[in-house]
Design a protein around this motif. Structure first.
Motif, PDB file in Angstrom:
ATOM      1  N   UNK A 174       0.670  -1.177   0.039  1.00 30.67           N
ATOM      2  CA  UNK A 174       0.065   0.170  -0.164  1.00 30.67           C
ATOM      3  C   UNK A 174       0.804   1.255   0.287  1.00 30.67           C
ATOM      4  N   UNK A 175       1.971   1.321   0.843  1.00 33.37           N
ATOM      5  CA  UNK A 175       2.719   2.435   1.107  1.00 33.37           C
ATOM      6  C   UNK A 175       3.425   2.629  -0.393  1.00 33.37           C
ATOM      7  N   UNK A 176       4.314   1.572  -0.781  1.00 33.61           N
ATOM      8  CA  UNK A 176       5.243   1.524  -1.981  1.00 33.61           C
ATOM      9  C   UNK A 176       4.569   1.959  -3.371  1.00 33.61           C
ATOM     10  N   UNK A 177       3.220   1.207  -3.434  1.00 31.29           N
ATOM     11  CA  UNK A 177       2.603   1.392  -4.779  1.00 31.29           C
ATOM     12  C   UNK A 177       2.373   2.895  -5.027  1.00 31.29           C
ATOM     13  N   UNK A 178       2.398   3.787  -4.156  1.00 28.48           N
ATOM     14  CA  UNK A 178       1.951   5.141  -4.362  1.00 28.48           C
ATOM     15  C   UNK A 178       3.331   5.704  -5.142  1.00 28.48           C
ATOM     16  N   UNK A 179       4.411   5.290  -5.062  1.00 26.62           N
ATOM     17  CA  UNK A 179       5.777   5.841  -5.692  1.00 26.62           C
ATOM     18  C   UNK A 179       6.140   4.820  -6.684  1.00 26.62           C
ATOM     19  N   UNK A 180       5.792   3.441  -6.502  1.00 28.41           N
ATOM     20  CA  UNK A 180       6.108   2.457  -7.550  1.00 28.41           C
ATOM     21  C   UNK A 180       4.771   1.937  -8.335  1.00 28.41           C
TER      22      UNK A 180
END
Ligand SMILES: Cc1cc2nc3c(=O)[nH]c(=O)nc-3n(C[C@H](O)[C@H](O)[C@H](O)COP(=O)(O)OP(=O)(O)OC[C@H]3O[C@@H](n4cnc5c(N)ncnc54)[C@H](O)[C@@H]3O)c2cc1C
Length: 194
Positions: A117-123
């Protein structure tokens, strides 16, 4: 000062030294206490950080560190990408308060969801199945949840009757990045005993 070492095999030896530098990481508070310094300011709290590795070739789409914008009152830098020496990419680390103070390096696979959830915002190319549990580390923080941020403690203990003893307490991130500066500072504290 006189120093006694008890080794893991039960053997012991004594020596004298002009200096002693306590940089024992998670154990530094305990070692300070062994000398007789029981300062509540030295209380450290353990916070685990888990790592997840990128699978399915997704590591090839990143060739550097990628950080999110820091969140307010954060207890870490936020989940970010880091390449490792084997050419893999890891997402790391979260911050889990270890309330009982027990050292536990397990990684909970269920936490992959939070990382996704957190990383898919910038990946944006990340998919839920792209993450595999990897390693964990533990930070010795001077704060428990809700406490304000505190700086490292790096103190020469002459005033408490231990000239030449330097305690380094709560050396969490960015202790590695700051290692050379910390080393130079410790050296400067001990110069008077040369
Ligand atoms: C998840 C995580 C992410 C991090 N990310 C970063 C980052 O991005 N950037 C950064 O700069 N820093 C980061 N850090 C922090 C960094 O790892 C530490 O600041 C650094 O390792 C502190 O170095 P140190 O030498 O003080 O302690 P440590 O590296 O903990 O070394 C202490 C040593 O003392 C030994 N020891 C302990 N007790 C005894 C004893 N009784 N007798 C003999 N030996 C003993 C231990 O075995 C260990 O080898 C991170 C830490 C974690 C856990």
């Amino acid at each position: 000062m006189n120093i006694s070492i008890l080794d893991t095999d039960g053997s012991s030896f004594d020596f004298t030294s002009r200096y002693a530098i306590n940089s024992a990481g998670l154990e530094a508070e305990k070692i300070a206490r062994m000398t007789g310094i029981d300062d509540p300011q030295y209380k450290t709290w353990f916070w685990k950080g888990e790592y997840f590795a990128l699978l399915n070739g997704k590591h090839k789409l990143i060739n550097r560190l990628v950080y999110p914008v820091p969140e307010p009152n954060t207890t870490g830098l936020g989940i970010h990408t880091t390449p490792d020496l084997a050419g893999r990419q890891k997402l790391e680390p979260n911050t889990i308060f270890l309330e009982d103070g027990k050292i536990d390096y397990s990684v909970d696979p269920a936490h992959a969801k939070e990382f996704y959830q957190k990383a898919s915002r910038f990946l944006p190319f990340l998919e839920p199945g792209d993450l595999a549990s990897d390693q964990a580390g533990i930070r010795p923080k001077l704060q428990k949840p809700g406490d304000p941020a505190r700086d490292f403690i790096i103190l020469e203990e002459e005033k408490r009757g231990f000239p030449g003893l330097v305690n380094l307490i709560g050396i969490e991130s960015p202790g590695l990045t700051a290692a050379l500066s910390i080393g130079n500072y410790v050296r400067s504290l001990l110069k008077k005993y040369d």
